[in-house]
Design a protein around this motif. Structure first.
Motif, mmCIF file in Angstrom:
data_model
loop_
_atom_site.group_PDB
_atom_site.id
_atom_site.type_symbol
_atom_site.label_atom_id
_atom_site.label_comp_id
_atom_site.label_asym_id
_atom_site.label_seq_id
_atom_site.Cartn_x
_atom_site.Cartn_y
_atom_site.Cartn_z
ATOM 1 N N HIS A 107 0.772 -1.037 0.046
ATOM 2 C CA HIS A 107 -0.199 -0.023 -0.037
ATOM 3 C C HIS A 107 0.772 1.377 -0.166
ATOM 4 O O HIS A 107 0.648 2.223 -0.834
ATOM 5 N N PHE A 108 1.909 1.230 0.903
ATOM 6 C CA PHE A 108 2.795 2.491 0.935
ATOM 7 C C PHE A 108 3.557 2.853 -0.175
ATOM 8 O O PHE A 108 3.903 3.809 -0.743
ATOM 9 N N ALA A 109 3.914 1.628 -1.008
ATOM 10 C CA ALA A 109 4.912 1.602 -1.976
ATOM 11 C C ALA A 109 3.965 2.424 -3.314
ATOM 12 O O ALA A 109 4.570 3.135 -3.929
ATOM 13 N N LEU A 110 2.796 1.838 -3.308
ATOM 14 C CA LEU A 110 1.732 2.262 -4.447
ATOM 15 C C LEU A 110 1.627 3.721 -4.185
ATOM 16 O O LEU A 110 1.194 4.619 -4.958
ATOM 17 N N ALA A 111 1.285 4.038 -2.642
ATOM 18 C CA ALA A 111 1.242 5.434 -2.384
ATOM 19 C C ALA A 111 2.248 6.376 -2.811
ATOM 20 O O ALA A 111 1.982 7.484 -3.115
ATOM 21 N N ALA A 112 3.410 6.067 -2.768
ATOM 22 C CA ALA A 112 4.476 6.684 -2.950
ATOM 23 C C ALA A 112 4.492 7.207 -4.402
ATOM 24 O O ALA A 112 4.976 8.314 -5.030
ATOM 25 N N LEU A 113 4.216 6.146 -5.355
ATOM 26 C CA LEU A 113 4.120 6.349 -6.780
ATOM 27 C C LEU A 113 2.940 7.004 -7.147
ATOM 28 O O LEU A 113 2.990 7.873 -7.895
ATOM 29 N N GLN A 114 2.022 7.022 -6.317
ATOM 30 C CA GLN A 114 0.665 8.133 -6.502
ATOM 31 C C GLN A 114 1.128 9.326 -6.233
ATOM 32 O O GLN A 114 1.145 10.510 -6.773
ATOM 33 N N TYR A 115 1.643 9.663 -5.043
ATOM 34 C CA TYR A 115 2.123 10.975 -4.518
ATOM 35 C C TYR A 115 3.221 11.409 -5.454
ATOM 36 O O TYR A 115 3.340 12.816 -5.756
ATOM 37 N N LYS A 116 4.128 10.905 -6.017
ATOM 38 C CA LYS A 116 4.929 11.179 -7.142
ATOM 39 C C LYS A 116 4.301 11.328 -8.479
ATOM 40 O O LYS A 116 5.227 11.688 -9.593
ATOM 41 N N SER A 117 3.069 11.003 -8.596
ATOM 42 C CA SER A 117 2.384 11.110 -10.195
ATOM 43 C C SER A 117 2.750 10.276 -10.977
ATOM 44 O O SER A 117 2.531 10.268 -12.110
ATOM 45 N N ILE A 118 3.617 9.052 -10.575
ATOM 46 C CA ILE A 118 3.748 7.911 -11.624
ATOM 47 C C ILE A 118 2.447 7.312 -12.081
ATOM 48 O O ILE A 118 1.961 7.115 -12.897
ATOM 49 N N ILE A 119 1.685 7.348 -10.879
ATOM 50 C CA ILE A 119 0.337 6.679 -10.862
ATOM 51 C C ILE A 119 -0.527 7.513 -10.368
ATOM 52 O O ILE A 119 -1.069 7.666 -9.274
ATOM 53 N N PRO A 120 -1.085 8.345 -11.254
ATOM 54 C CA PRO A 120 -1.995 9.455 -11.055
ATOM 55 C C PRO A 120 -3.425 8.891 -10.669
ATOM 56 O O PRO A 120 -4.118 9.667 -9.966
#
Length: 369
Positions: A107-120
Motif C-alpha cells: 500500500h505504501f509503495a503504491l502510495a509513493a508512486l501516486q504521490y510522485k504522480s507516476i500513478i495518478p
C-alpha cells in the motif's frame, strides 16, 4: 428476474502453471521499466491487502478459500430475508478486523508512486479503505476522491433505503446497543484471539448459530420523517446490484487517459473489472469468458492497445490474453524496490517518499486449514 450464482472456473481453481518463474531482481527491473514513463492507471484487488491480515478469496496455492461459498445477493439483503439478517450479523462481527487493519508495505509503495504522480489514478476493487489510510497524512479529502476510485464501494459507510448515510462506526454502536448479547459474544471472541475468519468484504465464516434475535435498529432520520425503516446496508456493490454510473464512467475515463495499465493482486474474478469476448471468424462460435454489466476495464485497455502488466500470484481470468504481460511474484517482495528504482535519488531525498518506504505492516493471516 434471473440471477446466476457465479461459479469458480477450473482455470482459477487449479494451481497456476502458465507463467514461468521469475527471480526477484528481474521482476523488479521489469516492473520498474514498465512504470517509469508514468501516467499509469492502477487496478488493485484483494491480494494487495493480504499482508494487512485481510484474507483474499483465494489461498496462496491459487485455490479459493471456500469453493462452496455462495454470496448474498442484493435482493436477498433488501427483501428482509433470513439471509439478509444472517449477513448483517456476520458483517457486524467481521467489520472490526477490517476497520483496525493497517496498510502494508505494498500500500505504501503504491502510495509513493501516486504521490510522485507516476500513478495518478488508482482503481481498487477492495472495500477496506487501506489505500486511503496509506495517503491520509499526505492528501486531503478532495485529492483522495480524485486519485482513488473505489469500484465496489466502501465498508466504512452505511446507508438506508432512503439514502441517509451514517459512518460505519456509529452504525456499529447502534447494533451493539440493540444487541447486548451479540456485543458480549464479539467482545469474548476478540479477547480470546479466536475471531471468525473474515473475508475481504467484512463478512465472516460463522456456522451453527441462530440469527433470529439479531436486531437492526431503524434509521433515526427515517423515524424523524415519520417512517420505520431498518433496511440498511454497507456502501458495497452486492451481487445483482449495479455499479453507479458515475463510478463506471470514471473508471473508463481512467483507462482512456492513461498510457498504460498496471494490475496488482487481482484475479479479475469479482465480475466487475473484466470482460473478454471472442468470435471465431465464420464459425458462428462465440466464447464469453465473463458476462458482466459493469466495467470491462482490461478489455477496454487492450482494445485501445495500451500496454498492460499484471502482478499476481496464481491463475487469473486474463491469463494468456494477447497484449497482456503477467509477472507472478508477491507484491510485498518487490514493490518497495520498484519504487526505489523508478524514483532513484528521490526515494531518499524526498522525506515523504522515504517515510512511505519505511512504513507498512507485514501481518498475513494464518494459513488456512
Amino acid at each position: 428476474m434471473r440471477i446466476s450464482v457465479p461459479t469458480i472456473p477450473h482455470a482459477l481453481s487449479a494451481p497456476s502453471t502458465a507463467t514461468k518463474p521469475i527471480d526477484t531482481r528481474e521482476a523488479i527491473d521489469r516492473i520498474a521499466r514498465f512504470l517509469a514513463p508514468g501516467n499509469v492507471t492502477l487496478v488493485t484487488g484483494a491480494g494487495v491487502s493480504v499482508d494487512s491480515g485481510i484474507r483474499a478469496y483465494r489461498g496462496s496455492n491459487g485455490r479459493y478459500l471456500n469453493p462452496n461459498y455462495k454470496p448474498i445477493f442484493y435482493h436477498e439483503l433488501m427483501d428482509r430475508t433470513d439471509k439478509g439478517a444472517a449477513y448483517r450479523l456476520r458483517s457486524y462481527l467481521g467489520y472490526k478486523s477490517v476497520r483496525d487493519s493497517q496498510p502494508n508495505t505494498t500500500h505504501f509503495a503504491l502510495a509513493a508512486l501516486q504521490y510522485k504522480s507516476i500513478i495518478p489514478r488508482l482503481i481498487t476493487q477492495n472495500v477496506d479503505g487501506l489505500h486511503h489510510k496509506s495517503m491520509q497524512q499526505i492528501w486531503n479529502k478532495a485529492q483522495m476522491e480524485n486519485g482513488i476510485l473505489e469500484l465496489h464501494g466502501s465498508l466504512h459507510k452505511v446507508h438506508c433505503t432512503h439514502g441517509h448515510v451514517v459512518d460505519r462506526n456509529v452504525f456499529q454502536d447502534w447494533l451493539s446497543s440493540a444487541n447486548p448479547r451479540w456485543k458480549a459474544f464479539a467482545d469474548a471472541l476478540e479477547a480470546s484471539g479466536q475471531g471468525p475468519r473474515t473475508n475481504p468484504d467484512g463478512d465472516v465464516v460463522l456456522e451453527g448459530v441462530s440469527y433470529d434475535d439479531f436486531v437492526v435498529p431503524d434509521c433515526p432520520v427515517c423515524l424523524q420523517e415519520g417512517r420505520k425503516n431498518n433496511v440498511q446496508k454497507p456502501e458495497l456493490i452486492f451481487f445483482g446490484e449495479s455499479i453507479q454510473s458515475r463510478v463506471k464512467d470514471l473508471s473508463y475515463q481512467h483507462i482512456d487517459t492513461c498510457d498504460r495499465l498496471f494490475l496488482v493482486g487481482t484475479t479479475l474474478a469479482t465480475f466487475s473489472a473484466f470482460r473478454y469476448t471472442h468470435r471465431e471468424a465464420g464459425s458462428g462460435v462465440h466464447y464469453l469468458l465473463i458476462s458482466v454489466e459493469s466495467d470491462r476495464l482490461l478489455k477496454h485497455a487492450l482494445e485501445l492497445q495500451k500496454p498492460v502488466l499484471m502482478l499476481n500470484i496464481g491463475p487469473t481470468r486474463a491469463d494468456g490474453l494477447p497484449g497482456m504481460e503477467k509477472i507472478e511474484i508477491a507484491s510485498g517482495i518487490v514493490m518497495r524496490d520498484v519504487v526505489r528504482q523508478v524514483l532513484g535519488f528521490e526515494s531518499i531525498s524526498d522525506t515523504v517518499v522515504n517515510e512511505m518506504l519505511r512504513s507498512g505492516v507485514v501481518q498475513p493471516p494464518r494459513e488456512d486449514d
